[in-house]
Design a protein around this motif. Structure first.
Motif, PDB file in Angstrom:
ATOM      1  N   PRO A  84     -93.710  49.678 -42.162  1.00 42.77           N
ATOM      2  CA  PRO A  84     -94.603  50.762 -41.690  1.00 42.77           C
ATOM      3  C   PRO A  84     -93.962  51.629 -40.616  1.00 42.77           C
ATOM      4  N   ALA A  85     -93.163  51.005 -39.715  1.00 49.92           N
ATOM      5  CA  ALA A  85     -92.543  51.796 -38.646  1.00 49.92           C
ATOM      6  C   ALA A  85     -91.532  52.782 -39.234  1.00 49.92           C
ATOM      7  N   LYS A  86     -90.710  52.306 -40.163  1.00 51.20           N
ATOM      8  CA  LYS A  86     -89.739  53.203 -40.784  1.00 51.20           C
ATOM      9  C   LYS A  86     -90.444  54.268 -41.620  1.00 51.20           C
ATOM     10  N   ALA A  87     -91.532  53.899 -42.281  1.00 49.95           N
ATOM     11  CA  ALA A  87     -92.270  54.883 -43.068  1.00 49.95           C
ATOM     12  C   ALA A  87     -92.841  55.977 -42.170  1.00 49.95           C
ATOM     13  N   VAL A 232     -83.355  54.636 -40.078  1.00 52.29           N
ATOM     14  CA  VAL A 232     -84.444  55.143 -40.895  1.00 52.29           C
ATOM     15  C   VAL A 232     -83.859  56.113 -41.928  1.00 52.29           C
ATOM     16  N   PRO A 233     -84.266  56.055 -43.188  1.00 55.56           N
ATOM     17  CA  PRO A 233     -85.238  55.096 -43.727  1.00 55.56           C
ATOM     18  C   PRO A 233     -84.599  53.816 -44.237  1.00 55.56           C
ATOM     19  N   GLY A 234     -83.250  53.780 -44.272  1.00 54.44           N
ATOM     20  CA  GLY A 234     -82.550  52.601 -44.757  1.00 54.44           C
ATOM     21  C   GLY A 234     -82.115  51.698 -43.616  1.00 54.44           C
ATOM     22  N   GLY A 235     -80.970  51.025 -43.838  1.00 50.67           N
ATOM     23  CA  GLY A 235     -80.497  50.091 -42.832  1.00 50.67           C
ATOM     24  C   GLY A 235     -79.511  50.681 -41.851  1.00 50.67           C
ATOM     25  N   GLN A 236     -79.180  51.976 -41.948  1.00 53.22           N
ATOM     26  CA  GLN A 236     -78.230  52.613 -41.053  1.00 53.22           C
ATOM     27  C   GLN A 236     -78.920  53.752 -40.302  1.00 53.22           C
ATOM     28  N   ALA A 237     -78.430  54.015 -39.084  1.00 48.00           N
ATOM     29  CA  ALA A 237     -78.981  55.089 -38.264  1.00 48.00           C
ATOM     30  C   ALA A 237     -78.497  56.437 -38.797  1.00 48.00           C
ATOM     31  N   PRO A 238     -79.247  57.520 -38.559  1.00 48.71           N
ATOM     32  CA  PRO A 238     -78.791  58.858 -38.969  1.00 48.71           C
ATOM     33  C   PRO A 238     -77.430  59.194 -38.327  1.00 48.71           C
ATOM     34  N   ARG A 239     -76.605  59.944 -39.028  1.00 53.12           N
ATOM     35  CA  ARG A 239     -75.235  60.240 -38.586  1.00 53.12           C
ATOM     36  C   ARG A 239     -75.044  61.746 -38.505  1.00 53.12           C
ATOM     37  N   VAL A 240     -74.472  62.215 -37.383  1.00 53.48           N
ATOM     38  CA  VAL A 240     -74.158  63.638 -37.208  1.00 53.48           C
ATOM     39  C   VAL A 240     -72.851  63.921 -37.942  1.00 53.48           C
ATOM     40  N   ILE A 349     -80.364  57.102 -47.010  1.00 53.64           N
ATOM     41  CA  ILE A 349     -81.407  56.899 -48.020  1.00 53.64           C
ATOM     42  C   ILE A 349     -80.833  56.057 -49.151  1.00 53.64           C
ATOM     43  N   ASP A 350     -81.585  55.047 -49.572  1.00 47.04           N
ATOM     44  CA  ASP A 350     -81.170  54.235 -50.714  1.00 47.04           C
ATOM     45  C   ASP A 350     -81.484  55.036 -51.974  1.00 47.04           C
ATOM     46  N   TRP A 351     -80.467  55.745 -52.474  1.00 40.79           N
ATOM     47  CA  TRP A 351     -80.718  56.668 -53.577  1.00 40.79           C
ATOM     48  C   TRP A 351     -81.016  55.942 -54.881  1.00 40.79           C
TER      49      TRP A 351
END
Length: 900
Positions: A84-87, A232-240, A349-351
């Motif tokens: 729920p938190a990631k959603a 979010v939303p997968g197991g890795q943090a967003p990357r610049v 994102i887990d495509w």
């Protein structure tokens, strides 16, 4: 009856209804077909609307429908995230609509982008990369290839001459500052060959923008190291993946993030790859449109200062896949530097999971290539070669068909982020670059709408079954109705033959709805009020009204006198037994429904039908009256009569002995002084007995009158009119009289035997003294109470005292107590006697358990106390004593000499 049944067997109205149903079914079929076609059109319109109604990030694209579809699917992907938190965080990323702020967990990235760096030192300017550096990069495997010189080099701008054709509207260059490579694209009108010439405004922008991007990159790395972004939303943090600055003249300066910032080759590779992406849209004057980055006016600082803008998720033109852009406007009034500084983020994102949750009829598959395309290539052939064996068959066949058509054409296309094609008979296929080497291939199949023939056939079959069932039910109902009518007619004939009156009554209006022939013979017809049939007697009317509202279920039976028509034609009173039941289902022949009640009358003849019952009732009443009279006479009157008879006998015997003594004296025995004394004693005793006998006879008379009054008023209800007043002196005199009676009985064994008191208190003398009754009377002289019967108090008290003496333990002394309660204005009377020994007590208890006669001593006391309105008459028994108590309300006499 048979004739009416034949008439009902031709239901032309029913068949007309069947035809009407068939016509309605046809109209329904046509309406369903028209509605079906309308719904198909609506669905198509709704699909097109969903593809274009949502806001798509402003990026130049040739396929707005596919981009809009991807945007909607990205928003719907939130529903398939289990955490729920990631959603929630992903929902902020995909659905953020505030164009002047950032999502909460990205808000800390604004400060590194908006902070202006210190003014550059003199000479600290970006330098253009020499051609040898680019050639070296190409020789080392760089993607530029020979001839892709700096700044458009040979054939690519000033100093160009490479294999790639020169750009038509803009110039592309590479810059370096403090070891960081930058990719630059700008319009030819503002380009200068010497980027170090700071007299040109475009070059001054490059000076400040390069230092700003270097500082912003370092600040971003520091901020992310201290406060990492959530995964979010997968197991890795967003990357610049890149930082870039855009000027108002369309100049774009990008600082791509290298995979290994410490490696020169990694930085060079990132910059060259960024340059190749800039060349994918050569017909545009800049890499991004101004309407996307400049949504504010630098001339109005209040409109943009301290703000940040968020683009949402979109396909990146720079080949990084699905990214989101953070945009911050900056301005330095001292140097004139103003631009927008942007950061592109890629989310993990887990495509494969994303493709699995795309709703049918679309089918999707994820294809992962070895490396991004760097030169002209055949995308569908690559997709077909790297597709999974488990991909949907329709999608795999469509991609194979596109790859075959691509091979037959023999033409390669330039690298781009989206490809789409159409396969005849299968649908459209779109391949979207959702990451650097990851492609989402989706089939949009051709859906042919077909008429709902099977539901229509089933609807027709249902109509036929309904009609058949309706006809079968009609026939069954008709047979049941005919049978019920025949049975009802038979019952009616039976009732008419037996002359039993039958009527239907509406209980709400008390109106007779229906009456059979027997009821009509009694004058009971439709419209008659049932209440008017009841005899005009209060008790009869009250009993009838009570039976109408009594909660006795659906069945009632009661007797009531009725005024009905006799054989002579006049009205007469007849007693009837009414049997009434509730109508549970409509009876058409009787005009009855669920509101009505069905009543059957049984008229009885008092002289014939009730003779036996009346004889038994009269006999039991006579026996009851005789038992009542016998009980009243047996309790008290017989005992007093025996005492009076005994006293009279003693008085007669004493007189005879006195006469004999006189004759003896005259005969010469008179000198005997003893004889004279004896004579005197006899004479005194005779005089005493005579006085007591006179009182007892008077008391016996009053007792008989009291008994007659009690017999007459046995069923009366208090309060009764007062007849006399009872005071303390009368109670004392009554107790004294009974003491004398008990003393005489105790001293005379013959009298005790005649009274059957041999087993009671008087059978033995008490161990001490000669007292026969203890009395403790606390009754002030000014308190009195009224009684409806003269002699009733003595009757009541005598009966209680006689029972205490008769049934008490031999040798014991009963007690009589009177206590005044001045608060409640009551006198508490109590008579207590000791019980016999255990054996006698057991016998007495067994006798009591067998029951109490209806007119025994206790019943007489209870009735007399009720008529006199005396309260709380109680008979209590414990292990050793028997107690009788009652309360009498009293009044206090005022002072006759004082005023009221």
């Amino acid at each position: 009856m048979a004739r009416s049944y034949r008439l009902r067997s031709t239901p032309w109205l029913l068949y007309l209804g069947v035809l009407l149903v068939a016509a309605l079914a046809g109209v329904t079929f046509l309406s369903l077909r028209q509605e079906w076609r309308q719904r198909i059109g609506q669905s198509r319109g709704e699909t097109i609307f969903e593809l274009v109604q949502d806001t798509v990030p402003s990026r130049p694209t040739e396929t707005p429908g596919v981009s809009a579809w991807l945007h909607l699917e990205l928003k719907r992907y939130r529903q398939h995230i289990a955490d729920p938190a990631k959603a929630r965080l992903y929902g902020e990323i995909a659905d953020w609509h505030d164009e002047s702020s950032l999502p909460a967990f990205l808000a800390e990235l604004r400060a590194p982008l908006a902070t202006l760096p210190p003014r550059p030192a003199p000479g600290d300017t970006p330098r253009p990369l020499p051609e040898s550096a680019l050639i070296g990069a190409a020789a080392g495997g760089g993607p530029g290839g020979p001839g892709s010189g700096p700044g458009g080099g040979p054939g690519g701008g000033p100093g160009g001459g490479g294999t790639e054709p020169p750009l038509q509207f803009r110039v592309q260059r590479y810059l370096e500052l403090h070891g960081q490579w930058f990719a630059l694209t700008r319009r030819r009108a503002v380009d200068t060959a010497d980027v170090g010439d700071l007299s040109a405004p475009a070059n001054r922008f490059l000076l400040y923008a390069t230092h700003h991007l270097l500082a912003a990159g370092e600040a971003l790395r520091t901020a992310l190291a201290s406060h990492p972004l959530p995964a979010v939303p997968g197991g890795q943090a967003p990357r610049v993946v890149r930082l870039y600055a855009v000027a108002e003249d369309g100049t774009l300066l990008s600082a791509p993030m290298a995979a290994d910032p410490g490696s020169v080759e990694s930085r060079r590779e990132a910059a060259l790859g960024e340059g190749r992406e800039f060349r994918k849209l050569p017909e545009l004057p800049t890499f991004v449109p101004n309407e996307f980055v400049f949504r504010f006016d630098f001339g109005a600082p209040a409109a943009w200062r301290s703000r940040a803008y968020y683009s949402g998720l979109y396909l990146d033109l720079g080949g990084q896949g699905v990214v989101a852009t953070l945009l911050v406007p900056v301005r330095d009034p001292g140097t004139g530097y103003q631009a927008v500084v942007c950061a592109d983020l890629v989310f993990a994102i887990d495509w494969q999971d994303f493709a699995a949750h795309i709703e049918p009829p679309m089918a999707a598959e994820v294809v992962r290539l070895d490396a991004p395309a760097r030169e002209a290539w055949r995308p569908w052939t690559a997709m077909a070669a790297h597709g999974r064996a488990g991909a949907p068959a329709e999608l795999r066949a469509a991609v194979t068909a596109l790859a075959a058509a691509e091979g037959r054409a023999g033409r390669a296309v330039n690298p781009f982020y989206l490809y789409h094609g159409t396969v005849e008979g299968r649908g459209a296929v779109a391949a979207l670059q959702v990451a650097a080497t990851t492609w989402l291939v989706t089939l949009f199949p051709v859906t042919r709408s077909s008429f709902a023939l099977l539901p229509a056939a089933l609807l027709g079959l249902l109509v036929v079954l309904l009609l058949a069932s309706f006809e079968a039910s009609r026939r069954r109902t008709e047979r049941a109705q005919w049978k019920a009518e025949r049975e009802l007619a038979e019952k009616q004939n039976l009732l008419n033959t037996m002359q039993v009156p039958l009527m239907v009554v509406d209980p709400n209006t008390d109106e007779v709805v229906y009456g059979n022939l027997a009821a009509a013979g009694l004058g009971i017809a439709s419209g008659t009020r049932a209440r008017d049939l009841v005899a005009d007697e209060p008790r009869a009317r009250e009993h009838y009204a009570r039976m109408q509202v009594a909660d006795r279920g659906s069945r009632r039976a009661y007797g009531v006198p009725l005024r009905v028509r006799g054989e002579s034609g006049g009205l007469e009173t007849r007693y009837a037994i009414v049997r009434s039941v509730a109508v549970t289902a409509p009876i058409e022949a009787l005009r009855a429904d669920e509101r009505h009640r069905l009543a059957v009358l049984f008229l009885v003849e008092p002289e014939a039908d009730l003779a036996l019952w009346r004889a038994d009732l009269e006999g039991s009443t006579r026996v009851d009256e005789r038992r009542k009279l016998a009980g009243l006479l047996a309790h008290g009157v017989d005992s007093l009569a025996r005492v009076l008879a005994h006293c009279l006998e003693r008085s007669g015997s004493s007189g005879e002995r006195g006469a004999s003594g006189g004759r003896g004296a005259s005969g010469g025995r008179g000198e005997n002084g003893g004889n004279g004394e004896n004579e005197g004693s006899s004479e005194n005793g005779g005089n005493g007995d005579a006085g007591f006998a006179r009182w007892l006879a008077f008391y016996l008379e009053r007792r008989v009158l009291a008994t007659a009054w009690l017999l007459e008023h046995w069923d009366a209800e208090p309060p009764l009119p007062p007849d006399c007043s009872i005071e303390a002196a009368q109670a004392l005199a009554t107790v004294a009289s009974w003491r004398e009676i008990f003393a005489r009985v105790r001293d005379d064994a013959r009298l005790r035997s005649r009274l059957h008191w041999d087993n009671g208190v008087l059978a033995e003398r008490p161990p001490q003294g000669s007292e026969v009754l203890r009395a403790a009377i606390d009754w002030p002289d000014d308190y009195w109470f009224a009684a409806p019967l003269r002699g009733g108090f003595g009757f009541f008290l005598g009966e209680v005292l006689i029972n205490a003496v008769r049934h008490g333990r031999p040798g014991s002394v009963p007690s009589f107590a009177v206590t005044l309660d001045p608060v409640r204005r009551e006198l508490l009377f109590a008579v207590v006697n000791e019980l016999p020994h255990a054996a006698a007590a057991a016998a007495a208890g067994a006798a009591a358990a067998r029951g109490i006669e209806a007119y025994g001593g206790r019943r007489i006391l209870e009735r007399l106390a009720h008529l006199c309105d005396w309260r709380d008459l109680r008979f209590t028994r414990d292990e050793s004593t028997f107690r009788v108590s009652w309360r009498v309300p009293v009044s206090q006499r005022g002072d006759p000499r004082g005023a009221d």
